[in-house]
Design an enzyme around this catalytic site. Structure first.
Site, PDB file in Angstrom:
ATOM      1  N   ARG A  30       0.036 -14.079   8.857  1.00  0.00           N
ATOM      2  CA  ARG A  30      -0.692 -13.070   9.641  1.00  0.00           C
ATOM      3  C   ARG A  30       0.039 -12.811  10.959  1.00  0.00           C
ATOM      4  O   ARG A  30      -0.209 -11.810  11.629  1.00  0.00           O
ATOM      5  CB  ARG A  30      -2.113 -13.529   9.960  1.00  0.00           C
ATOM      6  CG  ARG A  30      -3.049 -13.808   8.795  1.00  0.00           C
ATOM      7  CD  ARG A  30      -3.069 -12.727   7.780  1.00  0.00           C
ATOM      8  NE  ARG A  30      -2.120 -13.005   6.701  1.00  0.00           N
ATOM      9  CZ  ARG A  30      -1.677 -12.111   5.832  1.00  0.00           C
ATOM     10  NH1 ARG A  30      -2.051 -10.861   5.930  1.00  0.00           N
ATOM     11  NH2 ARG A  30      -0.828 -12.445   4.865  1.00  0.00           N
ATOM     12  N   GLN A  82      -0.777 -15.638  -2.552  1.00  0.00           N
ATOM     13  CA  GLN A  82      -1.909 -15.275  -1.701  1.00  0.00           C
ATOM     14  C   GLN A  82      -3.229 -15.292  -2.470  1.00  0.00           C
ATOM     15  O   GLN A  82      -4.212 -14.673  -2.057  1.00  0.00           O
ATOM     16  CB  GLN A  82      -1.679 -13.899  -1.074  1.00  0.00           C
ATOM     17  CG  GLN A  82      -0.470 -13.848  -0.147  1.00  0.00           C
ATOM     18  CD  GLN A  82      -0.340 -12.524   0.575  1.00  0.00           C
ATOM     19  OE1 GLN A  82      -1.126 -12.180   1.451  1.00  0.00           O
ATOM     20  NE2 GLN A  82       0.674 -11.751   0.194  1.00  0.00           N
ATOM     21  N   THR A 122       0.836  -1.210   0.000  1.00  0.00           N
ATOM     22  CA  THR A 122       0.000   0.000   0.000  1.00  0.00           C
ATOM     23  C   THR A 122       0.864   1.251   0.000  1.00  0.00           C
ATOM     24  O   THR A 122       0.556   2.248  -0.670  1.00  0.00           O
ATOM     25  CB  THR A 122      -0.938  -0.003   1.222  1.00  0.00           C
ATOM     26  OG1 THR A 122      -1.723  -1.198   1.218  1.00  0.00           O
ATOM     27  CG2 THR A 122      -1.861   1.205   1.188  1.00  0.00           C
ATOM     28  N   ASP A 125      -4.511  -3.026  -7.401  1.00  0.00           N
ATOM     29  CA  ASP A 125      -4.090  -3.700  -6.174  1.00  0.00           C
ATOM     30  C   ASP A 125      -4.650  -5.121  -6.148  1.00  0.00           C
ATOM     31  O   ASP A 125      -5.699  -5.400  -6.747  1.00  0.00           O
ATOM     32  CB  ASP A 125      -4.616  -2.907  -4.970  1.00  0.00           C
ATOM     33  CG  ASP A 125      -4.027  -3.381  -3.653  1.00  0.00           C
ATOM     34  OD1 ASP A 125      -3.015  -4.102  -3.670  1.00  0.00           O
ATOM     35  OD2 ASP A 125      -4.586  -3.022  -2.604  1.00  0.00           O
ATOM     36  N   GLU A 126      -3.957  -6.040  -5.450  1.00  0.00           N
ATOM     37  CA  GLU A 126      -4.410  -7.432  -5.280  1.00  0.00           C
ATOM     38  C   GLU A 126      -4.777  -8.062  -6.628  1.00  0.00           C
ATOM     39  O   GLU A 126      -5.845  -8.675  -6.786  1.00  0.00           O
ATOM     40  CB  GLU A 126      -5.616  -7.483  -4.329  1.00  0.00           C
ATOM     41  CG  GLU A 126      -5.376  -6.867  -2.962  1.00  0.00           C
ATOM     42  CD  GLU A 126      -4.530  -7.741  -2.037  1.00  0.00           C
ATOM     43  OE1 GLU A 126      -3.952  -8.729  -2.514  1.00  0.00           O
ATOM     44  OE2 GLU A 126      -4.445  -7.415  -0.839  1.00  0.00           O
TER      45      GLU A 126
END
Length: 757
Positions: A634, A282, A51, A251-252
């Site tokens: 995480r 991911q 980000t 993004d992503e």
């Protein structure tokens, strides 16, 4: 002279501001931020600051290269992410405003001059609000949510005389949604229909779409599909937006579906200034249409693309990163990367074996209490418990309630508040006490029995006139003159069902009664509609059977009474627990993008995680590995991995082997409470299906222990169906069955009716 001095001062401050943009960025981040024109692929590992790269890159394009903010489009997947990006861009540009000495200096970014930053759907809605009239809609179109879609679908099916009992509207909508995500309209869909159900969907798709248009409405999936259609049919509109969005950032990117892929590439075709950022490791949303090939093939789509890997992690310890890297390494659909951090090694991965699912949850609770001893003020927000399916939260919730640990559920609602669980409990209460009119009214028309609101009002009116309970009034339905023969028959069938289940309650304990109600009420067929959501809801009912099984040793009637009492107590305590300072419970899918100091992953057994469906499908197994990779990364400080010797699943106990993911973690990175001498953890060393191509046989390794079965054999069982042998030990064979109801079972070779396929 004064003007020259002022210009020099301004130039110095601008240079200082530009250095601030690149300040605290690592070498690879600077490379990604300062790339100007042409396609750019940024492979961004977890916790690598993607980000920051996106927002600094946008600011750099504006301030260093003079790109107009309105010529920049940044697309992401959630409003939260979009708002965070906007906030960071405003903050970065306001730093320049503060340094300038002059509020009117240069073309400072005002709110209306911000780049277009939003989700795929919000960006497309803006485009359609101005142009949808070109596709024979009005620009003030409505957007139908899931509930609106179901109402419309039921009306369409009713008009077509198609029974919603035979063809579940939710399942039909699910198929249409999948088609729209592939940009398949109702004309094309007909050629893909190859089963009785899909042929019926093809029949319904066209009138459903025409009904949407008649209502001047789009459903959620139409938003992108109609934007692509607009661009195809009206090239002048596409050309306008290509000129507007000369620099595009996505993004992503690993989470994009086919429709989003086509949309972005149409917009980027003219200038080819497209920057996509993501991580194929991911990619965990194939079940909702995401296509990992979009990011893997970016360099094929844009041969001139520059590729930058962000491998420095700012979140986790090196121990966690190395373990995650080894877990994902067997996957073929990936680009090699090595995650690293300046933080150092950190604590070892903590592996805990429990006796059963309750002991597993108690182990988590005790570990949390141990950690909190070092806190001056307990901060439960530092902890998260991750699981594969929502049904697994039930035991964790009960244990946390018992121990007084505050918790909140993300990505789902509390187990006993889920609609399907509340519906089933209402059935049980109505059987136990037919005078419970609240429970009766909840389930009288669930699943649909043609007992509508008007019929219910008529029965209630009769009950009031004759001072009867609602149930007694239903039993006297022949005397209610206002009801026609069809309604009378529907009521009789329902009361007959209640009476038959009361007899079952005299014969079976609570878990057996739930099974009878679930199957004979039609609720099982109603829930299991072929969608992913339907499967999850069905699993929750099986989990409720697991709860009830604790009371199976009690006599019938008593078993149900005690079960319902304890359920009520848990639900009452549950509703009080509203503290913000609480442990988070969530599925691994919901955890993507989040981070916690302490992470507990429960249910690490073959057939649970990895899920039994993945045992026979190499590509699904790769996604399970990616999900494990996401879950492990995480963790910031410490990672706990837990499994149970046996677990109650779908109403029966199973002793599944520990997850093969344990095998991937190097010995020197983990600590466990396993018994000394335990040599084999999972099955990854026996079979590695990650490289097996579809349709090709799985290579076998190891010995057969003088039996007719070997690891990797495809077998069939008369009760459990098809499966694959995952381990042979002495006279015991472990088989992963394709049907998720059965998962992995250990069978005695000498008596099991197994046959090779």
């Amino acid at each position: 002279m004064l003007f020259t001095t002022r210009a020099v001062i301004i130039e110095v401050h601008v240079a200082f501001f530009m250095s601030r943009i690149l300040e605290n960025l690592n070498e690879k981040q600077v490379e990604a931020v300062t790339h100007f024109k042409g396609p750019l692929l940024v492979i961004s590992g977890p916790g690598s600051g993607k980000t920051r790269v996106l927002t600094h890159r946008i600011t750099y394009l504006i301030e260093e290269h003079g790109v107009n903010p309105w010529n920049i489009l940044a697309v992401t997947f959630t409003n939260k992410a979009a708002n965070e990006m906007k906030g960071r861009i405003i903050k970065l540009t306001s730093q320049k405003q503060t340094l300038s000495f002059d509020r009117n200096f240069s073309d400072l970014m005002r709110d209306q001059d911000l780049p277009t930053v939003g989700t795929f759907h919000s960006v497309c809605v803006r485009i359609l609000r101005k142009n949808l009239h070109l596709l024979d809609y009005e620009n003030n179109f409505a957007i139908y949510d899931e509930a609106d879609q179901q109402v419309l679908m039921k009306k369409v099916m009713k008009d077509m005389n198609i029974s919603d009992n035979k063809f579940n509207p939710r399942a039909v909508l699910s198929h249409i949604s999948n088609a729209k995500n592939q940009l398949i309209d109702y004309k094309k869909y007909r050629s893909f229909a190859n089963t009785h159900f899909t042929e019926k969907v093809a029949e319904i798709y066209e009138p459903y779409q025409k009904a949407l248009q008649q209502n001047n409405a789009l459903d959620f999936d139409d938003i992108i599909m109609q934007t692509v259609e607009l661009f195809k049919k009206h090239p002048e509109v596409l050309e306008h937006y290509q000129g507007k969005f000369q620099f595009i950032l996505v993004d992503e990117y690993q989470d994009t579906n086919h429709a989003q892929y086509v949309l972005i590439n149409m917009l980027a075709e003219k200038y080819r200034n497209i920057c996509v950022i993501g991580d194929e490791d991911q990619s965990i949303y194939s079940w909702r249409g995401a296509t990992i090939q979009n990011i893997l093939d970016f360099e094929k789509d844009y041969a001139e693309a520059k590729t930058i890997k962000l491998e420095q992690n700012y979140r986790s310890t090196q121990t966690i990163l190395t373990a995650a890297t080894e877990i994902i390494r067997p996957n073929r659909q990936r680009k090699e990367k090595k995650l690293w951090t300046e933080r150092g090694g950190g604590d070892k991965i903590q592996i805990r074996m429990a006796e059963n699912e309750r002991h597993e949850s108690e182990t988590v609770a005790n570990e949390i209490f141990d950690i909190l001893r070092s806190y001056e003020i307990p901060n439960y927000n530092d902890f998260v418990v991750l699981y594969r399916t929502n049904a697994q939260s039930r035991v964790v919730e009960e244990v946390f309630l018992k121990y007084g640990i505050p918790y909140k559920i993300v990505g789902g609602i509390r187990f006993y508040e889920r609609k399907e669980v509340k519906d089933m409990i209402a059935y049980l209460r109505a059987i136990q006490n037919p005078n419970d009119s609240v429970s009766l009214l909840r389930i009288i028309n669930v699943p649909p029995r043609k007992i509508g609101a008007k019929t219910i009002e008529t029965i209630q009116s009769y009950a009031q006139r004759h001072n009867l309970s609602f149930y007694r009034a239903m039993c006297e339905v022949d005397d209610i003159d206002e009801l026609n023969e069809g309604k009378v028959q529907a009521i009789k069938e329902f009361t007959g069902f209640i009476k038959s289940m009361q007899k079952s309650n005299e014969e079976f304990p609570a878990s057996g009664l739930i099974k009878h109600v679930f199957e004979n009420s039609g609720y099982k067929k109603f829930l299991d509609d072929g969608s992913v959501e339907g499967e999850s809801r069905t699993e929750n009912i099986f989990e409720l059977m697991s709860v009830a099984a604790k009371y199976d040793k009690l006599e019938p009637l008593i078993s149900l009474n005690i079960f319902l009492e304890e359920i009520s107590l848990i639900a009452d305590i549950d509703s009080v627990n509203t503290e913000d300072n609480s442990v988070t419970l969530m599925t691994m899918h919901s955890a993507k993008g989040l981070e916690f100091p302490y992470v507990f992953i429960v249910g690490l057994e073959e057939g649970v995680f990895p899920h039994s469906r993945s045992m026979l499908e190499p590509l699904e197994m790769e996604e399970e590995r990616r999900l494990m990779y996401v879950a492990t990364t995480r963790a910031m400080e410490k990672l706990y991995l837990l499994h149970a010797r046996e677990r109650m699943l779908y109403g029966e106990y199973r002793a599944n082997a520990p997850s093969q993911f344990f095998d991937s973690i190097p010995e020197d990175l983990r600590e466990s409470n396993w018994p000394t001498g335990r040599m084999h953890i999972g099955i990854a060393g026996k079979i590695d299906t990650s490289f097996v191509e579809a349709g090709k046989p799985i290579p076998t390794e190891g010995t057969t222990h003088d039996t007719e079965f070997a690891d990797g054999d495809k077998v069939t069982h008369p009760k459990f169906g098809e499966g694959i042998v995952v381990q042979v030990t002495g006279g015991i064979v472990a088989v992963a069955f394709k049907d998720p109801k059965f998962g992995v079972k250990k069978l005695a070779i000498s008596i099991a009716p197994l046959s090779k396929i």
